[in-house]
Structures are given as C-alpha cells and as structure tokens.
Design a protein around this motif. Structure first.
Motif, PDB file in Angstrom:
ATOM      1  N   GLY A 473       1.004  -1.173  -0.183  1.00 17.80           N
ATOM      2  CA  GLY A 473      -0.154   0.244  -0.232  1.00 17.80           C
ATOM      3  C   GLY A 473       0.701   1.110   0.006  1.00 17.80           C
ATOM      4  N   ARG A 474       0.183   2.254   0.439  1.00 18.97           N
ATOM      5  CA  ARG A 474       1.118   3.582   0.459  1.00 18.97           C
ATOM      6  C   ARG A 474       2.140   3.622   1.222  1.00 18.97           C
ATOM      7  NH1 ARG A 474      -4.286   5.880   1.265  1.00 18.97           N
ATOM      8  NH2 ARG A 474      -5.130   6.499  -0.553  1.00 18.97           N
ATOM      9  N   ARG A 475       2.348   2.761   2.489  1.00 14.34           N
ATOM     10  CA  ARG A 475       3.414   2.888   3.159  1.00 14.34           C
ATOM     11  C   ARG A 475       4.642   2.032   2.702  1.00 14.34           C
ATOM     12  NH1 ARG A 475       1.238   1.513   9.545  1.00 14.34           N
ATOM     13  NH2 ARG A 475      -0.274   3.238   9.622  1.00 14.34           N
ATOM     14  N   PHE A 504      -4.570   1.791  -0.713  1.00 11.91           N
ATOM     15  CA  PHE A 504      -4.957   2.122   0.808  1.00 11.91           C
ATOM     16  C   PHE A 504      -3.669   2.064   1.567  1.00 11.91           C
ATOM     17  CE2 PHE A 504      -8.554  -0.086  -0.994  1.00 11.91           C
ATOM     18  CZ  PHE A 504      -9.749   0.839  -0.649  1.00 11.91           C
ATOM     19  N   ASP A 505      -3.769   2.386   2.683  1.00 14.56           N
ATOM     20  CA  ASP A 505      -2.246   2.637   3.676  1.00 14.56           C
ATOM     21  C   ASP A 505      -1.496   1.159   3.424  1.00 14.56           C
ATOM     22  OD1 ASP A 505      -2.648   5.362   3.866  1.00 14.56           O
ATOM     23  OD2 ASP A 505      -3.745   4.652   6.125  1.00 14.56           O
ATOM     24  N   ARG A 506      -2.123   0.124   3.719  1.00 14.83           N
ATOM     25  CA  ARG A 506      -1.563  -1.215   4.048  1.00 14.83           C
ATOM     26  C   ARG A 506      -1.851  -1.920   2.798  1.00 14.83           C
ATOM     27  NH1 ARG A 506       0.122  -1.712   9.122  1.00 14.83           N
ATOM     28  NH2 ARG A 506      -0.543  -0.234  10.773  1.00 14.83           N
ATOM     29  N   ASP A 507      -2.659  -1.935   2.002  1.00 13.05           N
ATOM     30  CA  ASP A 507      -2.815  -2.936   0.930  1.00 13.05           C
ATOM     31  C   ASP A 507      -3.418  -1.970  -0.510  1.00 13.05           C
ATOM     32  OD1 ASP A 507      -5.465  -2.309   1.614  1.00 13.05           O
ATOM     33  OD2 ASP A 507      -5.947  -4.327   1.954  1.00 13.05           O
ATOM     34  N   THR A 508      -3.561  -2.722  -1.344  1.00 14.54           N
ATOM     35  CA  THR A 508      -3.990  -2.325  -2.873  1.00 14.54           C
ATOM     36  C   THR A 508      -4.944  -3.308  -3.147  1.00 14.54           C
ATOM     37  OG1 THR A 508      -2.034  -1.076  -3.300  1.00 14.54           O
ATOM     38  CG2 THR A 508      -3.592  -1.808  -5.086  1.00 14.54           C
ATOM     39  N   PRO A 541     -14.145  -2.598  -1.861  1.00 12.26           N
ATOM     40  CA  PRO A 541     -13.934  -1.288  -1.377  1.00 12.26           C
ATOM     41  C   PRO A 541     -15.111  -0.590  -2.004  1.00 12.26           C
ATOM     42  CG  PRO A 541     -12.444  -1.774  -3.002  1.00 12.26           C
ATOM     43  CD  PRO A 541     -12.961  -3.224  -2.738  1.00 12.26           C
ATOM     44  N   ASP A 542     -15.515   0.591  -1.308  1.00  9.99           N
ATOM     45  CA  ASP A 542     -16.614   1.332  -1.676  1.00  9.99           C
ATOM     46  C   ASP A 542     -16.097   2.355  -2.763  1.00  9.99           C
ATOM     47  OD1 ASP A 542     -18.044   0.539   0.466  1.00  9.99           O
ATOM     48  OD2 ASP A 542     -17.224   2.013   1.647  1.00  9.99           O
ATOM     49  N   ALA A 543     -16.871   2.471  -3.703  1.00 13.56           N
ATOM     50  CA  ALA A 543     -16.496   3.522  -4.733  1.00 13.56           C
ATOM     51  C   ALA A 543     -16.190   4.851  -4.405  1.00 13.56           C
ATOM     52  CB  ALA A 543     -17.892   3.683  -5.838  1.00 13.56           C
ATOM     53  N   ALA A 544     -15.282   5.387  -4.917  1.00 10.81           N
ATOM     54  CA  ALA A 544     -14.692   6.826  -4.597  1.00 10.81           C
ATOM     55  C   ALA A 544     -15.669   7.852  -4.788  1.00 10.81           C
ATOM     56  CB  ALA A 544     -13.433   7.078  -5.457  1.00 10.81           C
ATOM     57  N   PRO A 545     -16.122   8.767  -4.022  1.00 11.12           N
ATOM     58  CA  PRO A 545     -17.232   9.650  -4.333  1.00 11.12           C
ATOM     59  C   PRO A 545     -16.552  10.573  -5.197  1.00 11.12           C
ATOM     60  CG  PRO A 545     -15.825  10.072  -2.247  1.00 11.12           C
ATOM     61  CD  PRO A 545     -15.507   8.967  -2.706  1.00 11.12           C
ATOM     62  N   PRO A 546     -17.616  10.911  -6.247  1.00 15.56           N
ATOM     63  CA  PRO A 546     -17.347  11.753  -7.315  1.00 15.56           C
ATOM     64  C   PRO A 546     -17.266  13.164  -6.870  1.00 15.56           C
ATOM     65  CG  PRO A 546     -19.567  11.059  -7.137  1.00 15.56           C
ATOM     66  CD  PRO A 546     -19.103  10.211  -6.260  1.00 15.56           C
ATOM     67  N   ARG A 547     -16.476  14.196  -7.372  1.00  9.57           N
ATOM     68  CA  ARG A 547     -16.275  15.534  -7.220  1.00  9.57           C
ATOM     69  C   ARG A 547     -17.682  16.332  -7.608  1.00  9.57           C
ATOM     70  NH1 ARG A 547     -10.415  17.743  -8.917  1.00  9.57           N
ATOM     71  NH2 ARG A 547      -9.169  16.440  -7.443  1.00  9.57           N
TER      72      ARG A 547
END
Length: 592
Positions: A473-475, A504-508, A541-547
């Motif tokens: 992930g990001r780490r 995500f922080d720990r995984d993808t 994972p939840d869908a990313a909220p649209p702008r």
C-alpha cells in the motif's frame, strides 16, 4: 547443374557426400567474376555457406590443383562461437580429405597445448574463435605470414558479441595481399564498414530475399498462461514426436531448470549453454546428432551456424528479443531442403509483443492452443499401430513365447498389456486449462475512451469483475506505474483485463475480469513472487465519491513568474536582475 570445379579431389569429396547440385550461394561464389576476388556475401542460414567458401578459396591455396607440404597455414577461418568453429572444422576436413590437407581448430575451452603442437607440426587451414586465435598469435604459436585467404564467418554475430578488437588485431597481422571473404546473414552498417576497411574491390553477393522468412519452416504461435509454459512445452514435445528438437531459453538458469525437470519426466534431453565446458557442449551436440538425445535445451549460443541434420522442431520457450534472434533460432531447422517447424510459446500478457516480433520478420504464424492430453493420447494410439514392434515380421524365437501367452491369456488382455508397456516408456502429458476466450484485437480496456454523447457519458465498460488484494500500500510506496506491470507479469494478464485500482495505507485492491479470474489466481499462486502477495479480496472497497460542486478557479499567472534572467521576461517594476532570487534566498534563511 554440377559444381564448376576442376580439382578431382574436391569433386570426389562432394560426390561421396551426395552433393549433386550447388546451392544458390555456392553457385554465386564459383562464378568466373568471383575468382581471386574479395567477397562480401549475405546468405540465409542453412544454405551451405561453409562448403561455399571452402570451394571458393580452393584455387587460391592449391597451386596447380595440389597443396604444398604442411607448414604455416594458408587459410584462416574465424567463427564467433566454439560450436560453429568445431562444425566448420569438421566440414572442411571431409571437403579436403582427398587433398591431403591438414585442418587445425583453435577454440576456447580446449587444450591450448595440444593446439600449439598441431600448429607447430604444420597445417594448411586453421579454424578458430577470435579470442583463442589472438592468443596463439601473441604467443607466436600461429604464424600468419603465409596466409593467402581469411574468412570471417557469421561476421554480424562476431560484432554483436563484442569481438571487434580481436578481429582488428588478427586482420592487422595478416598479409595485405590476402583475399578476405566475409560471410554474414545480413549486411548491416557495421558489416559494410568492416568490409570497406579490410577488403579491396569486394564483390557483393546477396542471396537473401529481403524481408522474406525461411520458406521451409512452418511457424506456429501457441497461446498459453504464463504459469503453464512448462506444461505446454511438455505437451508440444509429446505431440510432435519427430526427429530432434531444440528448445531455446533466454538465460542459463532457465536452461538448467528446464533441463532438470524434463529429465525427471523421462525425456531424453541434454543442455547447451555458456556455463558448460567445451567437452560437455560437444557431448550434448553429438548426442543430439546420433539420436541418443531427442531434445536439447539451449541458450542463444546454439542460435548461430549449428547444423543438426535431424532437427525438425524448434521451440521458443522464451520469446526472442528481436527479429534477428528469431530468424537465427528458427533457422536451425528447415535446412538443406528439409521441412521444419518452429513454435513460439506466447504468454497471454505478451501477445502483442509476439505479434510485433512476427510482423517485423514478415512471418505469418498460425495461432493455436497447446495440444490437449486427449489429442496426445490419440496420437500415441496411431503411433502404436505403426510401431515396428507390430509391423515387422516376428522372429522364430518370438513366436513360441507368443503362442504360450495366447494359450494362457485372451488376446484382449495381451493387447492391453502391450498398450500399458508402450505408454510406460512415454512421459505423461499434462492437463492444461483452456485459455480464456480471446477478445477482439482492438477491444478497449475497462476504462473506455470518453463517449461521444458528452462529458457526462459513462467511461466504464459493463461486465462482471472480481476484486483481488495485494499486500502493498501507500506505506510501501505503492504506485500504479509499477503495480500494473507487476500484476500483469505475475498474473499472465494484460492491462485490458484490469479494472479499477484502489491504493490504501496497507494494501491495494484491484479488479480482474471475471472470465479470467480463475486462471489469474492460478498464475499468481504458481509464480509465488516474493515481492508481492496477491489473493482474492474478502471485502469490496467502496466506490470513490465523485467530485461535486464547482471547483475553485485558479487566477492568471503573474507576469513575473517567468525565469528572472530570461531575456524579454517581464519583472515587477524596480526589480534588478537576480533580485527575486536574492529575496527568495533571504526569506528561506530568515534574513530581512
């Protein structure tokens, strides 16, 4: 058309070997306008180049049709690899057998003291590799002062292998009035420059049809999952059980592993790579030539010049890196008028690379799936019916035991026992999962181009997908730039098969097309890559909220944001050159 040569000893040698008519390159070098001239020849692999230049320089070294007593050599042949040099030595030995010529080989990996003694005893022709020849010249074991002809065989390969310095040294020590015959599969810019430097008024002979592949080779491309390359190779070897087979790998480690695994399965297999001693390499090639081994696993050291008469099949277990390697590897079969077959094992993720490679070589290959176990067993049954055990007349010593068996057992039981014995000596075929359905060539990925209806049109192609999880992930600095190629490589998929990627922080977590999800999981499990662990995702994972809503607008750039020292760039009023840079430095250092 017969060979236009006047030397009875050479005519006798050709007749004994069954040479009735010359090949195209042999005819070209024996034409009257080629006599006693330097030659720059491009010829297809397997076209008889060795015999061609052996005949071409015969008149140069044989005054009045006879050779002088052995002494300093009259002809020097330089070859890029040990195997090719040894093969050239063998070819010239039989060609000049009845002339009384002494032919000496000087190659790396062999005993240099034995070569020194042979050179000291006198000879007529020397064949060697560049490094060993240079060593003998520097030690004054090889006297090149009497040379009348120098041949550079596979000159393009010698330059590719980095032998330019050795070639320049050797050619620089030879007499200036020598003949120089340069043979190469292609006449690239480097070869032409070498010819201009060391040849005089060379006659250019081109017997290669430009951009035309070998006409006697049937090309096949086999689609297969990356983790089933070995199983596909096993089934190909079992399906095409004819003559010898050469399997090319890209590295020595791959050769070593594949050789061991095929041996365990019961194949008569040998290995050929640069890490083996010359004696081991010679033994491997001889085993393939005399039929004690049917399969040879090799690196590209076997891709040039080798002549294996009974080789009917070439398999690229690892794809070649370029067109020249593809043609030279494949050219080991289909030689001297024999038909051959070349098979490329193409992982699903490298389909486009294989298509581009074949297109660059102007090769039209038949795309197919690997042979199934059922098809192999059907072929085994057909081969059994034509096996000499059944077709040859039985001996008297065999009839009595056969009648005894018929008295004790039924014909069905005896036939079943024969089939079991026949199958027991054959390696078992592998069950290979059917490849995923092939998508249209120009089908777009899941993230589609913008639809023509407008900016609000959906950008995602409909179709079921399956979520997977990777343990980075990001780490660990996960980034799609290196994650996407890694997923494609270990999973045997292409970018078209991958949907959304969420880091995500720990995984993808990422999506894979449902139709290939099972094969993808098998591939990543078999790959067992230490850099990344991939498994099915337990949660989606939840869908990313649209702008939503208006986005803040950026104002225009101030005119002085350009480089201060750039001519013509505006500055705030009153600023002197470099004043802005001074103020920024002072601000960074808290200087007022």
């Amino acid at each position: 058309m017969s060979f236009p040569i006047e030397t009875p000893a050479l005519q006798r040698a050709l007749r004994d070997r069954g040479y009735a008519e010359p090949t195209a390159v042999q005819s070209a070098v024996l034409q009257p306008d080629a006599e006693e001239r330097d030659l720059l020849v491009s010829a297809q692999t397997g076209s008889g180049k060795t015999v061609a230049y052996g005949l071409a320089f015969a008149a140069t070294i044989m005054a009045d049709g006879a050779l002088p007593p052995p002494g300093a050599p009259l002809a020097l042949i330089i070859a890029p690899t040990r195997e090719l040099a040894i093969q050239v030595h063998a070819e010239l030995a039989w060609l000049y057998e009845h002339t009384g010529a002494r032919v000496v080989s000087c190659v790396g990996g062999m005993d240099p003291r034995r070569e020194q003694r042979a050179l000291s005893a006198g000879c007529h022709i020397v064949v060697g590799t560049p490094g060993r020849l240079q060593d003998h010249i520097e030690r004054r074991h090889l006297d090149v002062s009497a040379l009348k002809v120098v041949v550079l065989d596979e000159a393009d390969e010698m330059l590719d292998l980095g032998f330019r310095d050795e070639l320049e040294f050797i050619l620089g020590t030879t007499p200036e009035d020598r003949r120089t015959l340069l043979f190469s599969a292609t006449i690239a810019r480097e070869i032409a420059a070498l010819a201009r430097q060391y040849q005089r008024d060379a006659l250019r002979i081109d017997t290669v049809a430009r951009n035309q592949p070998h006409a006697d080779i049937d090309y096949r491309a086999v689609r297969i999952a990356a983790h089933e390359i070995e199983h596909g190779l096993v089934n190909l070897l079992r399906f095409y059980e004819r003559g010898g087979c050469l399997v090319f790998c890209s590295t020595r480690e791959s050769v070593r592993q594949l050789h061991g695994r095929l041996q365990e399965r019961g194949f008569a297999v040998v290995a050929l790579s640069g890490e083996l001693s010359q004696t081991e390499r010679n033994t491997a090639l001889q085993s393939l030539r005399d039929g004690r081994a049917r399969v040879c696993i090799a690196t590209d050291v076997a891709a040039r010049g080798l002549d294996l008469p009974n080789l009917d099949l070439v398999i690229h277990a690892d794809l070649p890196t370029n067109k020249a390697t593809l043609l030279h590897r494949s050219g080991r079969t289909g030689r001297a008028g024999r038909k051959g077959m070349c098979v490329l094992l193409v992982p699903n993720s490298r389909r486009r690379q294989a298509e581009a490679l074949l297109a660059s070589a102007n090769i039209r290959a038949t795309w197919e799936d690997p042979p199934a176990a059922e098809a192999i067993r059907a072929r085994d049954q057909a081969r059994l019916l034509t096996d000499p055990l059944l077709t040859e007349a039985p001996l008297d010593d065999d009839l009595a035991p056969g009648q005894d068996l018929l008295a004790r057992f039924s014909p069905e039981i005896i036939a079943a026992a024969l089939i079991r014995l026949y199958r027991a000596r054959l390696p078992s075929p592998e069950d290979i999962a059917p490849p995923p359905p092939e998508r249209p060539r120009f089908e777009r990925s899941r993230v589609e181009r913008a639809a023509p209806e407008g900016a609000g049109a959906p950008r995602f192609r409909s179709g079921p997908m399956v979520w997977f999880r990777a343990d980075v992930g990001r780490r660990k600095n996960a980034d799609p730039k290196w994650l996407l190629p890694l997923i494609c490589r270990v999973g045997g998929v292409t970018k078209r098969d991958i949907g959304a990627i969420r880091i995500f922080d720990r995984d993808t977590k990422f999506e894979i097309a449902e139709e290939i999800a099972v094969e993808f999981l098998k591939s990543v499990t078999a790959a067992n890559n230490p850099d990344i662990r991939i498994e099915p995702a337990l949660d989606v994972p939840d869908a990313a909220p649209p702008r939503t809503g208006p986005q803040p607008e950026r104002g225009p750039k101030p005119p002085w944001r350009g480089r201060p020292n750039k001519p013509g760039s505006p500055r705030p009023p009153g600023d002197k050159p470099n004043e802005q840079a001074r103020r920024r430095r002072n601000k960074a250092n808290n200087v007022k």
